[in-house]
Write a protein that holds these residues in place. Structure first.
Motif, PDB file in Angstrom:
ATOM      1  N   TYR A 187       0.814  -1.217   0.000  1.00  0.00           N
ATOM      2  CA  TYR A 187       0.000   0.000   0.000  1.00  0.00           C
ATOM      3  C   TYR A 187       0.849   1.270   0.000  1.00  0.00           C
ATOM      4  CZ  TYR A 187      -3.445   3.448   1.556  1.00  0.00           C
ATOM      5  OH  TYR A 187      -4.245   4.556   1.655  1.00  0.00           O
ATOM      6  N   THR A 188       1.796   1.365   0.897  1.00  0.00           N
ATOM      7  CA  THR A 188       2.535   2.613   1.072  1.00  0.00           C
ATOM      8  C   THR A 188       3.386   2.949  -0.145  1.00  0.00           C
ATOM      9  OG1 THR A 188       2.594   2.185   3.459  1.00  0.00           O
ATOM     10  CG2 THR A 188       4.067   3.890   2.612  1.00  0.00           C
ATOM     11  N   SER A 189       4.035   1.954  -0.714  1.00  0.00           N
ATOM     12  CA  SER A 189       4.908   2.199  -1.862  1.00  0.00           C
ATOM     13  C   SER A 189       4.165   2.095  -3.187  1.00  0.00           C
ATOM     14  CB  SER A 189       6.090   1.224  -1.856  1.00  0.00           C
ATOM     15  OG  SER A 189       5.638  -0.116  -1.851  1.00  0.00           O
ATOM     16  N   GLY A 190       2.890   1.682  -3.174  1.00  0.00           N
ATOM     17  CA  GLY A 190       2.124   1.616  -4.401  1.00  0.00           C
ATOM     18  C   GLY A 190       2.661   0.615  -5.391  1.00  0.00           C
ATOM     19  N   SER A 191       2.948  -0.591  -4.935  1.00  0.00           N
ATOM     20  CA  SER A 191       3.536  -1.603  -5.801  1.00  0.00           C
ATOM     21  C   SER A 191       2.981  -2.979  -5.471  1.00  0.00           C
ATOM     22  CB  SER A 191       5.066  -1.619  -5.641  1.00  0.00           C
ATOM     23  OG  SER A 191       5.430  -1.920  -4.301  1.00  0.00           O
ATOM     24  N   ASP A 206      -3.035  10.776  -3.322  1.00  0.00           N
ATOM     25  CA  ASP A 206      -1.942  11.587  -3.840  1.00  0.00           C
ATOM     26  C   ASP A 206      -1.031  10.790  -4.762  1.00  0.00           C
ATOM     27  OD1 ASP A 206      -1.253  10.079  -1.534  1.00  0.00           O
ATOM     28  OD2 ASP A 206       0.596  11.248  -1.321  1.00  0.00           O
ATOM     29  N   ARG A 207      -1.072   9.464  -4.626  1.00  0.00           N
ATOM     30  CA  ARG A 207      -0.271   8.566  -5.457  1.00  0.00           C
ATOM     31  C   ARG A 207      -0.891   7.174  -5.402  1.00  0.00           C
ATOM     32  NH1 ARG A 207       3.559   6.321  -1.526  1.00  0.00           N
ATOM     33  NH2 ARG A 207       3.335   7.469   0.432  1.00  0.00           N
ATOM     34  N   SER A 208      -0.246   6.254  -6.071  1.00  0.00           N
ATOM     35  CA  SER A 208      -0.747   4.884  -6.105  1.00  0.00           C
ATOM     36  C   SER A 208      -0.724   4.253  -4.715  1.00  0.00           C
ATOM     37  CB  SER A 208       0.112   4.053  -7.058  1.00  0.00           C
ATOM     38  OG  SER A 208      -0.174   2.691  -6.940  1.00  0.00           O
ATOM     39  N   HIS A 209      -1.764   3.452  -4.427  1.00  0.00           N
ATOM     40  CA  HIS A 209      -1.827   2.684  -3.181  1.00  0.00           C
ATOM     41  C   HIS A 209      -2.430   1.313  -3.491  1.00  0.00           C
ATOM     42  CE1 HIS A 209      -0.527   5.874  -0.547  1.00  0.00           C
ATOM     43  NE2 HIS A 209      -1.473   6.690  -0.978  1.00  0.00           N
ATOM     44  N   ALA A 210      -1.580   0.372  -3.876  1.00  0.00           N
ATOM     45  CA  ALA A 210      -2.046  -0.987  -4.147  1.00  0.00           C
ATOM     46  C   ALA A 210      -2.548  -1.609  -2.844  1.00  0.00           C
ATOM     47  CB  ALA A 210      -0.918  -1.819  -4.735  1.00  0.00           C
ATOM     48  N   HIS A 211      -3.782  -2.123  -2.853  1.00  0.00           N
ATOM     49  CA  HIS A 211      -4.358  -2.621  -1.606  1.00  0.00           C
ATOM     50  C   HIS A 211      -4.631  -4.121  -1.621  1.00  0.00           C
ATOM     51  CE1 HIS A 211      -6.159  -2.253   2.282  1.00  0.00           C
ATOM     52  NE2 HIS A 211      -6.247  -0.939   2.216  1.00  0.00           N
ATOM     53  N   ALA A 214      12.620 -10.272  -4.546  1.00  0.00           N
ATOM     54  CA  ALA A 214      11.273 -10.069  -5.061  1.00  0.00           C
ATOM     55  C   ALA A 214      11.325  -9.357  -6.405  1.00  0.00           C
ATOM     56  CB  ALA A 214      10.457  -9.254  -4.073  1.00  0.00           C
ATOM     57  N   SER A 215      10.397  -9.729  -7.278  1.00  0.00           N
ATOM     58  CA  SER A 215      10.174  -8.980  -8.506  1.00  0.00           C
ATOM     59  C   SER A 215       9.081  -7.963  -8.199  1.00  0.00           C
ATOM     60  CB  SER A 215       9.745  -9.918  -9.635  1.00  0.00           C
ATOM     61  OG  SER A 215       9.391  -9.186 -10.788  1.00  0.00           O
ATOM     62  N   VAL A 216       9.325  -6.689  -8.459  1.00  0.00           N
ATOM     63  CA  VAL A 216       8.418  -5.625  -8.033  1.00  0.00           C
ATOM     64  C   VAL A 216       7.884  -4.860  -9.239  1.00  0.00           C
ATOM     65  CG1 VAL A 216       8.162  -3.555  -6.604  1.00  0.00           C
ATOM     66  CG2 VAL A 216       9.695  -5.405  -5.864  1.00  0.00           C
ATOM     67  N   LEU A 217       6.581  -4.685  -9.267  1.00  0.00           N
ATOM     68  CA  LEU A 217       5.931  -3.855 -10.275  1.00  0.00           C
ATOM     69  C   LEU A 217       5.351  -2.636  -9.562  1.00  0.00           C
ATOM     70  CD1 LEU A 217       4.699  -3.334 -13.120  1.00  0.00           C
ATOM     71  CD2 LEU A 217       2.720  -4.684 -12.370  1.00  0.00           C
ATOM     72  N   THR A 218       5.848  -1.453  -9.904  1.00  0.00           N
ATOM     73  CA  THR A 218       5.396  -0.227  -9.255  1.00  0.00           C
ATOM     74  C   THR A 218       4.277   0.410 -10.066  1.00  0.00           C
ATOM     75  OG1 THR A 218       7.586   0.174  -8.322  1.00  0.00           O
ATOM     76  CG2 THR A 218       6.088   2.048  -8.418  1.00  0.00           C
ATOM     77  N   HIS A 219       3.168   0.684  -9.410  1.00  0.00           N
ATOM     78  CA  HIS A 219       2.039   1.355 -10.054  1.00  0.00           C
ATOM     79  C   HIS A 219       2.328   2.849 -10.185  1.00  0.00           C
ATOM     80  CE1 HIS A 219      -1.144  -1.861  -8.724  1.00  0.00           C
ATOM     81  NE2 HIS A 219      -0.184  -2.363  -9.479  1.00  0.00           N
ATOM     82  N   GLY A 246      -5.414   4.295  -4.761  1.00  0.00           N
ATOM     83  CA  GLY A 246      -4.924   5.629  -5.106  1.00  0.00           C
ATOM     84  C   GLY A 246      -5.234   6.073  -6.513  1.00  0.00           C
ATOM     85  N   THR A 247      -5.382   5.126  -7.439  1.00  0.00           N
ATOM     86  CA  THR A 247      -5.594   5.487  -8.845  1.00  0.00           C
ATOM     87  C   THR A 247      -6.987   5.144  -9.348  1.00  0.00           C
ATOM     88  OG1 THR A 247      -4.722   3.368  -9.661  1.00  0.00           O
ATOM     89  CG2 THR A 247      -3.137   5.148  -9.308  1.00  0.00           C
ATOM     90  N   ASP A 248      -7.876   4.694  -8.453  1.00  0.00           N
ATOM     91  CA  ASP A 248      -9.249   4.337  -8.842  1.00  0.00           C
ATOM     92  C   ASP A 248      -9.257   3.361 -10.008  1.00  0.00           C
ATOM     93  OD1 ASP A 248     -10.698   5.938  -6.971  1.00  0.00           O
ATOM     94  OD2 ASP A 248     -10.257   7.709  -8.163  1.00  0.00           O
ATOM     95  N   SER A 249      -8.456   2.312  -9.893  1.00  0.00           N
ATOM     96  CA  SER A 249      -8.374   1.368 -10.997  1.00  0.00           C
ATOM     97  C   SER A 249      -8.011  -0.023 -10.515  1.00  0.00           C
ATOM     98  CB  SER A 249      -7.339   1.836 -12.033  1.00  0.00           C
ATOM     99  OG  SER A 249      -6.037   1.837 -11.483  1.00  0.00           O
ATOM    100  N   VAL A 250      -8.259  -0.982 -11.407  1.00  0.00           N
ATOM    101  CA  VAL A 250      -7.821  -2.359 -11.212  1.00  0.00           C
ATOM    102  C   VAL A 250      -6.930  -2.721 -12.394  1.00  0.00           C
ATOM    103  CG1 VAL A 250      -8.509  -4.781 -11.010  1.00  0.00           C
ATOM    104  CG2 VAL A 250      -9.918  -2.998  -9.958  1.00  0.00           C
ATOM    105  N   ARG A 251      -5.723  -3.191 -12.100  1.00  0.00           N
ATOM    106  CA  ARG A 251      -4.814  -3.613 -13.158  1.00  0.00           C
ATOM    107  C   ARG A 251      -4.881  -5.130 -13.323  1.00  0.00           C
ATOM    108  NH1 ARG A 251      -2.750   0.664 -10.565  1.00  0.00           N
ATOM    109  NH2 ARG A 251      -1.793   2.356 -11.770  1.00  0.00           N
ATOM    110  N   VAL A 252      -4.925  -5.556 -14.556  1.00  0.00           N
ATOM    111  CA  VAL A 252      -4.846  -6.974 -14.891  1.00  0.00           C
ATOM    112  C   VAL A 252      -3.425  -7.242 -15.344  1.00  0.00           C
ATOM    113  CG1 VAL A 252      -5.700  -8.832 -16.353  1.00  0.00           C
ATOM    114  CG2 VAL A 252      -7.269  -7.042 -15.561  1.00  0.00           C
ATOM    115  N   CYS A 253      -2.754  -8.174 -14.668  1.00  0.00           N
ATOM    116  CA  CYS A 253      -1.355  -8.466 -14.969  1.00  0.00           C
ATOM    117  C   CYS A 253      -1.187  -9.905 -15.430  1.00  0.00           C
ATOM    118  CB  CYS A 253      -0.483  -8.241 -13.740  1.00  0.00           C
ATOM    119  SG  CYS A 253      -0.460  -6.537 -13.129  1.00  0.00           S
TER     120      CYS A 253
END
Length: 355
Positions: A114-118, A150-155, A134-139, A172-179
């Motif tokens: 959540y805090t780092s948005g990833s 104010d920024r991305s917050h992956a929850h 870890a492999s990290v994907l940052t939103h 944070g971005t009002d979205s859902v990402r499909v990965c």
């Protein structure tokens, strides 16, 4: 629960309850579950991992995984024993801060930071313990709420029922990402991003049992977005919005929805709502894409951070963080409405999972 004894001496099964150690919690509590009444009886607790706020169980091995919701986020694995839980290897860093959710996708452990948005993906060793790096994907992005977006917050990060796709919910971005998840490297790659209503703050989602409908619960606005899910193309399409809270009187506490679950038989959806401290029931009698709010009940405490349905679908469990308890409810098989059946003290409770 494979690979370990999943029953207690009474013949019931176990539940694991996460908590905030920074808020006075005991870490991870192991509890016996009475199969006849649903009653939870705490057995042991382990506080070796700071702030294990979210948990997940590997169904094939019975290994329990937990996040450490700290600035330097980590995950840890525990092996169930007759005495409780035994650490399985050392905690592994997730490469992000404030992980709030984790799930399993094959031989990978996923976290939403959540805090780092990833979102992070970690391999599992042969014994089931998490390993790095870890492999990290940052939103990237932000929303309309200056304070919360104010920024991305992956929850939340969750594989779809086919295991082909991974969905990450971003408040944070009002979205859902499909990965897409690379089976060889564990790398997550964004395949598509679905925009939801501005300022709503999506927090958690749940799949309908048929695997073609997704319910996205929002934290900043008390509503549910219904989405059509195509597992072949990996596309998520919003098709409607439904309130999960009735209009309260002037001056009533603001509602902050937290968790959503669908019944195993596909007839109901339930949502936990903090502030209002309620559980909402939505009927799917009109079809999976047409949930209808049919009632709310008190959550049995204060600030229900998590809501879980037991494997039978006959009971709900609310982890009430501020009141420090877990309450359980019998579900009316006709209406889906929960009726409180009991409660147990668990300081700073945040999550409940079953094995």
């Amino acid at each position: 629960m494979g690979g370990a004894d999943s029953t207690d001496q009474s013949g019931g099964h176990r539940a694991y309850i996460g908590s905030f150690t920074s808020g006075g919690g005991r870490g991870i509590t192991t509890a016996a579950v009475d199969p006849a009444t649903g009653e939870l009886s705490p057995l042991t607790a382990t506080g070796v991992l700071p702030d294990p706020s979210y948990l997940a169980v590997a169904r094939d091995t019975g290994v329990l995984y937990a996040v450490s919701e700290a600035e330097q986020g980590a995950v840890a694995a525990f092996e169930p024993t007759a005495e409780g839980l035994s650490p399985l290897g050392a905690p592994a860093r997730v490469g992000g801060s404030g992980p709030t959710h984790l799930s399993l996708a094959g031989r990978r452990l996923l976290t939403a930071n959540y805090t780092s948005g990833s979102v992070s993906s970690l391999p599992l060793a042969a014994d089931g313990s998490p390993a790095g790096p870890a492999s990290v994907l940052t939103h990237q992005g932000s929303g309309t709420d200056a304070e919360r977006q104010d920024r991305s917050h992956a929850h939340q990060v969750l594989p779809d029922p086919t295991g082909r796709w991974v969905l990450s919910v971003d408040l944070g971005t009002d979205s859902v990402r499909v990965c897409a998840l690379d089976a060889a490297t564990g790398e997550l790659r964004v395949h598509a991003e679905t925009a939801l209503s501005a300022g709503t703050g999506p927090r958690h989602l749940a799949f309908h049992p048929d695997g073609t409908v997704v319910y996205v619960l929002h934290e900043l606005v008390p509503q549910l977005t219904v989405c059509r899910w195509d597992p072949t193309s990996g596309q998520l399409e919003p098709v409607g919005e439904v309130p999960v809270a009735s209009e309260g009187p002037s001056g009533a506490a603001r509602a902050y929805p937290s968790a959503v679950v669908a019944s195993p038989d596909g007839r109901f959806v339930w949502a936990a709502i903090r502030g209002a401290d309620t559980i909402a029931t939505l009927s799917l009698a009109g079809g999976a894409e047409k949930p209808r709010l049919t009632g709310t009940v008190a959550c049995g405490g204060s600030w229900p951070r998590d809501l879980a349905v037991d494997p039978s679908g006959r009971r709900l469990y609310a982890a009430n963080e501020h009141s420090g308890d877990v309450s359980w409810f019998d579900v009316d098989p006709q209406t889906g409405h929960p009726r409180k059946a009991g409660s147990v003290a668990v300081p700073a409770a945040t999550c409940v999972v079953f094995c």
